[in-house]
Design a protein around this motif. Sequence first.
Motif, short mmCIF file in Angstrom:
data_model
loop_
_atom_site.label_atom_id
_atom_site.label_comp_id
_atom_site.label_asym_id
_atom_site.label_seq_id
_atom_site.Cartn_x
_atom_site.Cartn_y
_atom_site.Cartn_z
N LYS A 323 0.84 -1.20 0.00
CA LYS A 323 0.00 0.00 0.00
C LYS A 323 0.88 1.25 0.00
O LYS A 323 0.60 2.22 -0.73
CB LYS A 323 -0.92 -0.01 1.22
N MET A 324 1.96 1.25 0.79
CA MET A 324 2.83 2.42 0.87
C MET A 324 3.51 2.69 -0.48
O MET A 324 3.63 3.83 -0.91
CB MET A 324 3.89 2.21 1.96
N ALA A 325 3.95 1.61 -1.15
CA ALA A 325 4.58 1.78 -2.47
C ALA A 325 3.58 2.37 -3.45
O ALA A 325 3.93 3.21 -4.29
CB ALA A 325 5.09 0.45 -2.98
N LEU A 326 2.33 1.97 -3.34
CA LEU A 326 1.28 2.48 -4.21
C LEU A 326 1.01 3.97 -3.92
O LEU A 326 0.83 4.77 -4.84
CB LEU A 326 0.01 1.66 -4.04
N ILE A 327 1.03 4.33 -2.65
CA ILE A 327 0.84 5.74 -2.27
C ILE A 327 1.97 6.59 -2.85
O ILE A 327 1.76 7.67 -3.41
CB ILE A 327 0.78 5.88 -0.74
N ASN A 328 3.20 6.10 -2.72
CA ASN A 328 4.36 6.84 -3.23
C ASN A 328 4.32 6.96 -4.75
O ASN A 328 4.78 7.95 -5.32
CB ASN A 328 5.66 6.15 -2.81
N LEU A 329 3.72 5.97 -5.41
CA LEU A 329 3.63 5.99 -6.87
C LEU A 329 2.62 7.03 -7.34
O LEU A 329 2.78 7.64 -8.40
CB LEU A 329 3.24 4.60 -7.37
N SER A 330 1.57 7.24 -6.58
CA SER A 330 0.51 8.20 -6.89
C SER A 330 0.00 8.07 -8.33
O SER A 330 0.04 9.03 -9.12
CB SER A 330 1.00 9.65 -6.66
N MET A 351 -2.65 -7.58 -0.15
CA MET A 351 -4.10 -7.39 -0.03
C MET A 351 -4.42 -5.93 0.25
O MET A 351 -5.37 -5.36 -0.29
CB MET A 351 -4.67 -8.27 1.08
N GLU A 352 -3.60 -5.28 1.08
CA GLU A 352 -3.81 -3.86 1.39
C GLU A 352 -3.71 -2.99 0.14
O GLU A 352 -4.51 -2.08 -0.06
CB GLU A 352 -2.77 -3.39 2.41
N ALA A 353 -2.73 -3.31 -0.70
CA ALA A 353 -2.56 -2.55 -1.94
C ALA A 353 -3.74 -2.76 -2.87
O ALA A 353 -4.24 -1.80 -3.49
CB ALA A 353 -1.26 -2.97 -2.64
N ASN A 354 -4.21 -3.99 -2.95
CA ASN A 354 -5.39 -4.28 -3.79
C ASN A 354 -6.61 -3.50 -3.32
O ASN A 354 -7.36 -2.92 -4.11
CB ASN A 354 -5.68 -5.78 -3.80
N ASN A 355 -6.83 -3.49 -2.02
CA ASN A 355 -7.99 -2.76 -1.47
C ASN A 355 -7.85 -1.26 -1.70
O ASN A 355 -8.82 -0.58 -2.07
CB ASN A 355 -8.13 -3.06 0.02
N PHE A 356 -6.64 -0.74 -1.52
CA PHE A 356 -6.42 0.70 -1.67
C PHE A 356 -6.54 1.12 -3.14
O PHE A 356 -6.93 2.26 -3.43
CB PHE A 356 -5.04 1.07 -1.12
N SER A 357 -6.20 0.22 -4.05
CA SER A 357 -6.29 0.55 -5.48
C SER A 357 -7.72 0.87 -5.89
O SER A 357 -7.95 1.69 -6.79
CB SER A 357 -5.74 -0.61 -6.32
N LYS A 358 -8.68 0.25 -5.23
CA LYS A 358 -10.09 0.51 -5.55
C LYS A 358 -10.47 1.94 -5.16
O LYS A 358 -11.25 2.61 -5.84
CB LYS A 358 -10.99 -0.50 -4.85
N ILE A 359 -9.89 2.41 -4.05
CA ILE A 359 -10.15 3.79 -3.63
C ILE A 359 -9.53 4.78 -4.62
O ILE A 359 -10.12 5.81 -4.95
CB ILE A 359 -9.56 4.03 -2.21
N LEU A 360 -8.31 4.43 -5.12
CA LEU A 360 -7.62 5.31 -6.07
C LEU A 360 -8.22 5.24 -7.47
O LEU A 360 -7.99 6.14 -8.29
CB LEU A 360 -6.13 4.92 -6.15
#
Length: 377
Positions: A323-330, A351-360
């Motif tokens: 999730k943090m790597a995804l946040i940094n990628l923006s 799993m956290e990154a997958n869930n957060f991707s739906k928000i993004l």
Amino acid sequence: MARPKTKEDIQRRLYAESMGRCMNPNCRKELFVDGGDIIERAHIIPFCDTKDNSFENLIILCPNCHTDFDKNFAFSSDEVKGWKQNRKDEFEKIFGEKYKTFNELKIAVFPLLLENKTIYEEYYLNDQKELWNKFENKILINNEKLKKLLENNFNLFQSHESKAFSNLEIVRIFLTHIDEFKATRLDKEKSRYILFPKEINSMFGIEPIEGSFLPSVESLEILISKLNNESKVINISIGNDKPYIEFADGERIFLNDTPRLRQLYYEYGCFRSAKVRLESLNFALKYIVSRGLGFEFLNYNNLREILVNKVKIIFVYEYCLSKMALINLSPEIDSIVVNLHNWNGKSCISMEANNFSKILGVTLLTMDDFYGYISKM
């Protein structure tokens, strides 16, 4: 009693010393002409007086100067002996220069390496033994110049603690080859030529070799950015078996031509740790092309982001995309993020990154998912 033949190693040292010109400083006649040479060896102090066939008592002259010295007594022995020191001093002055940049050194080295390569291929490999025997002396002379140029500019070569990754180590091997080439002459020339490191030709842009990709896409991006600032790059071809950078002057540098690219990275200060691996990115781009699709880079300075059918695809290389790597990628909304590090299928994305991707509002894909996504496009 016949005069003993000059030893082969002494002859080779003399040819190298001459720089290919008569050693009379007031003559300096070119000793290599079409079809061969006009090299003559003269004894500084007559052989009949000394029986001295040593390197110190021999000098290379053109036929006219040899006649003037031996028969016309136009020069004294002390005068002729001084010519050897004069040529040594001249050699040091011309080829002992320290250059500020590798490109300056390349301008001096390139024609010498190219001429050596041409002589070897044209005469030795084509079984032109008589011409090879004559023009091999030209290689000896060029090698002496190359040795001095390289020894005085070690600081311009990329080096690494591991010899397998060091251009400076390639140069050292080449210098060993030069010394061995000057010292011996074997019947089986080709077996000796194996000692020549072909990487030296790659490094100076004579002929590329097929090595492995340097891993870091980030290093390549920095290089392209700096070359663009100098208006040198006109095209980048990636996503094929032989990716390359094309320069404005028509030169192509293949991205698996390892010594050449490694030297450019060093020259421009581009070495960075690999976050995205070039081999993996090239493979993914090749897959897109293999499915009949085109792609374009949004910016040549960022090869990790492309457009395919107006869809933005971002490539990352994470052991497990967090999730943090995804946040940094923006990533922008509707972007596709592909993890090239396909170590364990679905587990390459947390799993956290997958869930957060739906928000993004973005889509995350493993490589297995990527294959299916591209095929459907």
